[in-house]
Design a protein around this motif. Sequence first.
Motif, PDB file in Angstrom:
ATOM      1  N   PRO A  89     -58.669   0.623  93.618  1.00  0.00           N
ATOM      2  CA  PRO A  89     -58.710   0.575  94.850  1.00  0.00           C
ATOM      3  C   PRO A  89     -60.419   0.943  95.353  1.00  0.00           C
ATOM      4  CG  PRO A  89     -58.871   1.936  92.900  1.00  0.00           C
ATOM      5  CD  PRO A  89     -58.675   0.709  92.594  1.00  0.00           C
ATOM      6  N   LEU A  90     -61.188   0.444  94.808  1.00  0.00           N
ATOM      7  CA  LEU A  90     -62.355  -0.054  95.245  1.00  0.00           C
ATOM      8  C   LEU A  90     -62.415  -1.424  95.707  1.00  0.00           C
ATOM      9  CD1 LEU A  90     -65.228   0.561  95.401  1.00  0.00           C
ATOM     10  CD2 LEU A  90     -66.118  -1.094  93.400  1.00  0.00           C
ATOM     11  N   LEU A  91     -61.973  -2.682  95.666  1.00  0.00           N
ATOM     12  CA  LEU A  91     -62.336  -3.533  96.370  1.00  0.00           C
ATOM     13  C   LEU A  91     -60.841  -3.701  97.557  1.00  0.00           C
ATOM     14  CD1 LEU A  91     -63.248  -5.954  93.407  1.00  0.00           C
ATOM     15  CD2 LEU A  91     -64.416  -4.834  95.369  1.00  0.00           C
ATOM     16  N   ALA A  92     -60.397  -3.409  97.743  1.00  0.00           N
ATOM     17  CA  ALA A  92     -59.039  -3.781  98.710  1.00  0.00           C
ATOM     18  C   ALA A  92     -59.386  -3.310  99.586  1.00  0.00           C
ATOM     19  CB  ALA A  92     -57.797  -2.589  98.303  1.00  0.00           C
ATOM     20  N   PRO A  93     -60.131  -1.739  99.898  1.00  0.00           N
ATOM     21  CA  PRO A  93     -60.779  -1.448 101.068  1.00  0.00           C
ATOM     22  C   PRO A  93     -61.797  -2.476 101.744  1.00  0.00           C
ATOM     23  CG  PRO A  93     -60.927   0.129  99.678  1.00  0.00           C
ATOM     24  CD  PRO A  93     -59.986  -0.831  98.971  1.00  0.00           C
ATOM     25  N   THR A  94     -62.550  -2.827 100.334  1.00  0.00           N
ATOM     26  CA  THR A  94     -64.046  -3.631 100.393  1.00  0.00           C
ATOM     27  C   THR A  94     -63.874  -4.737 101.461  1.00  0.00           C
ATOM     28  OG1 THR A  94     -65.132  -2.381  98.995  1.00  0.00           O
ATOM     29  CG2 THR A  94     -66.265  -4.989  99.580  1.00  0.00           C
ATOM     30  N   HIS A  95     -62.236  -5.670 100.955  1.00  0.00           N
ATOM     31  CA  HIS A  95     -61.962  -6.466 101.897  1.00  0.00           C
ATOM     32  C   HIS A  95     -61.713  -6.479 103.498  1.00  0.00           C
ATOM     33  CE1 HIS A  95     -60.826 -10.505 101.290  1.00  0.00           C
ATOM     34  NE2 HIS A  95     -60.384 -10.121 102.435  1.00  0.00           N
ATOM     35  N   LEU A  96     -61.245  -5.236 103.344  1.00  0.00           N
ATOM     36  CA  LEU A  96     -61.273  -4.964 105.037  1.00  0.00           C
ATOM     37  C   LEU A  96     -62.247  -4.396 105.523  1.00  0.00           C
ATOM     38  CD1 LEU A  96     -58.828  -3.625 107.618  1.00  0.00           C
ATOM     39  CD2 LEU A  96     -59.409  -1.160 106.417  1.00  0.00           C
ATOM     40  N   ASP A 101     -66.585  -6.258 109.513  1.00  0.00           N
ATOM     41  CA  ASP A 101     -67.998  -7.203 109.969  1.00  0.00           C
ATOM     42  C   ASP A 101     -68.328  -8.212 109.463  1.00  0.00           C
ATOM     43  OD1 ASP A 101     -68.017  -4.076 110.240  1.00  0.00           O
ATOM     44  OD2 ASP A 101     -69.132  -3.346 108.625  1.00  0.00           O
ATOM     45  N   GLU A 102     -68.329  -8.719 108.368  1.00  0.00           N
ATOM     46  CA  GLU A 102     -67.887  -9.914 108.559  1.00  0.00           C
ATOM     47  C   GLU A 102     -67.492 -11.212 108.673  1.00  0.00           C
ATOM     48  OE1 GLU A 102     -71.316 -10.652 106.985  1.00  0.00           O
ATOM     49  OE2 GLU A 102     -71.678  -8.824 105.428  1.00  0.00           O
ATOM     50  N   LEU A 283     -66.793 -18.771 103.469  1.00  0.00           N
ATOM     51  CA  LEU A 283     -67.643 -18.956 105.250  1.00  0.00           C
ATOM     52  C   LEU A 283     -68.852 -20.017 104.691  1.00  0.00           C
ATOM     53  CD1 LEU A 283     -67.018 -15.635 106.939  1.00  0.00           C
ATOM     54  CD2 LEU A 283     -66.123 -17.792 106.539  1.00  0.00           C
ATOM     55  N   GLY A 284     -68.855 -19.983 102.922  1.00  0.00           N
ATOM     56  CA  GLY A 284     -70.634 -20.867 103.077  1.00  0.00           C
ATOM     57  C   GLY A 284     -71.591 -20.182 102.829  1.00  0.00           C
ATOM     58  N   THR A 285     -72.291 -19.096 102.718  1.00  0.00           N
ATOM     59  CA  THR A 285     -72.674 -18.505 102.562  1.00  0.00           C
ATOM     60  C   THR A 285     -72.478 -16.551 101.382  1.00  0.00           C
ATOM     61  OG1 THR A 285     -74.717 -16.505 103.711  1.00  0.00           O
ATOM     62  CG2 THR A 285     -72.302 -16.803 104.617  1.00  0.00           C
ATOM     63  N   GLY A 286     -73.597 -16.561 100.867  1.00  0.00           N
ATOM     64  CA  GLY A 286     -73.493 -15.291  99.901  1.00  0.00           C
ATOM     65  C   GLY A 286     -74.494 -14.327 100.066  1.00  0.00           C
ATOM     66  N   GLN A 287     -75.348 -14.863 101.437  1.00  0.00           N
ATOM     67  CA  GLN A 287     -76.359 -13.860 101.073  1.00  0.00           C
ATOM     68  C   GLN A 287     -76.242 -13.111 102.649  1.00  0.00           C
ATOM     69  OE1 GLN A 287     -78.820 -14.789 100.198  1.00  0.00           O
ATOM     70  NE2 GLN A 287     -78.015 -16.203  99.140  1.00  0.00           N
ATOM     71  N   ALA A 288     -76.962 -13.014 103.010  1.00  0.00           N
ATOM     72  CA  ALA A 288     -76.490 -11.321 104.649  1.00  0.00           C
ATOM     73  C   ALA A 288     -75.567 -11.431 105.522  1.00  0.00           C
ATOM     74  CB  ALA A 288     -77.891 -10.985 104.891  1.00  0.00           C
ATOM     75  N   ALA A 289     -75.305 -10.851 105.939  1.00  0.00           N
ATOM     76  CA  ALA A 289     -74.316 -10.490 107.604  1.00  0.00           C
ATOM     77  C   ALA A 289     -74.811 -12.304 108.403  1.00  0.00           C
ATOM     78  CB  ALA A 289     -75.027 -10.118 108.081  1.00  0.00           C
ATOM     79  N   LEU A 290     -73.599 -13.005 108.105  1.00  0.00           N
ATOM     80  CA  LEU A 290     -74.161 -13.891 109.103  1.00  0.00           C
ATOM     81  C   LEU A 290     -73.741 -13.604 110.836  1.00  0.00           C
ATOM     82  CD1 LEU A 290     -69.890 -15.489 108.285  1.00  0.00           C
ATOM     83  CD2 LEU A 290     -72.098 -16.345 107.757  1.00  0.00           C
ATOM     84  N   PRO A 291     -74.907 -14.371 111.179  1.00  0.00           N
ATOM     85  CA  PRO A 291     -74.920 -14.616 112.867  1.00  0.00           C
ATOM     86  C   PRO A 291     -73.812 -14.247 113.834  1.00  0.00           C
ATOM     87  CG  PRO A 291     -75.218 -16.925 112.045  1.00  0.00           C
ATOM     88  CD  PRO A 291     -74.863 -15.603 110.554  1.00  0.00           C
ATOM     89  N   GLN A 292     -74.027 -13.813 114.490  1.00  0.00           N
ATOM     90  CA  GLN A 292     -72.684 -13.491 115.238  1.00  0.00           C
ATOM     91  C   GLN A 292     -72.609 -14.699 116.439  1.00  0.00           C
ATOM     92  OE1 GLN A 292     -70.563 -10.399 115.331  1.00  0.00           O
ATOM     93  NE2 GLN A 292     -71.932  -9.846 113.548  1.00  0.00           N
TER      94      GLN A 292
END
Length: 292
Positions: A89-96, A101-102, A283-292
């Motif tokens: 119940p925590l990770l399922a909506p997190t994936h959405l 966003d990412e 996506l090849g990155t584990g850092q902050a948000a990807l560039p748009q």
Amino acid sequence: MMRRMILLLGWLLVTATMPARAQSPADHEARGAASLEHLPALKGDYFPLTDRSSGRVHHLYVRYPEGYDAKAATRYPVVYVLDGDSLFPLLAPTHLFLHYDEHLPEAIIVGIAYGGFDPAINKRHIDFTAPGSDASAEQGGAPDFLAFLRGQVVPEVERRYAADPQRRVLVGQSRAGYFVLWSAVQDPDLFWGRIASNPSPGPAREQLFVPPRSHARTDLRVAVASGTRDTVERQRIARDWTTHWSAPSSHAPWQVTLLTLQDGTHAATIGESYRRAMLWLFLGTGQAALPQ
């Protein structure tokens, strides 16, 4: 009239004391599906599955990708979440939200749950630990649980849903994180991606570093997340495993990364562990948000 009253009271007494009818898997399935129907971020399915080896019932909760159509040609990655009682119940909506966003690809999320935290039914201490000379009598069931995943869970999920068998991901936290690392060595090809969040110590530690069993794939990936506020011993396991399998001499079938979570705790930062690991896997990155 008095006779009828006595007969009625007798019937009520008998029915009130009769044992409740044992619930069938169909009962469990209907109840489980209905319990989530009003939560759109968890829209999906539910089914119970009995482990043929142990005889224990596991509860599988499934979250569909947004816009899911089982009849369409699209096939989705499947994320198998251990300790689904708390993490599904925590990770399922997190994936959405990560999809929003990412730009993370949508996925089918499968939570493998015991049905509660009571040790009488929750056997994670057995299922997520390997047999070894230092294992207790209540440990060492990892081979049987891995066989359950391989022989029952994965085939049933891929029979029921629009799954991409080339993009399976296994997620485990704490003791289940230990199992994720152990399973990578024991059956590399079963999951394309693996996420071990703050893996805990377990028996047969040496089995985490033995040569991996036979494998055919060369695109496998393992992400290990470690919080800086977790115990020194848990941080050491995460560091030792990734260091060992990152070395060219290890001939590892995986690409490995260690994701250090600054100020991260053992359990409460599982969402950030999942976020960074999934970004690295897909996506090849584990850092902050990807560039748009």
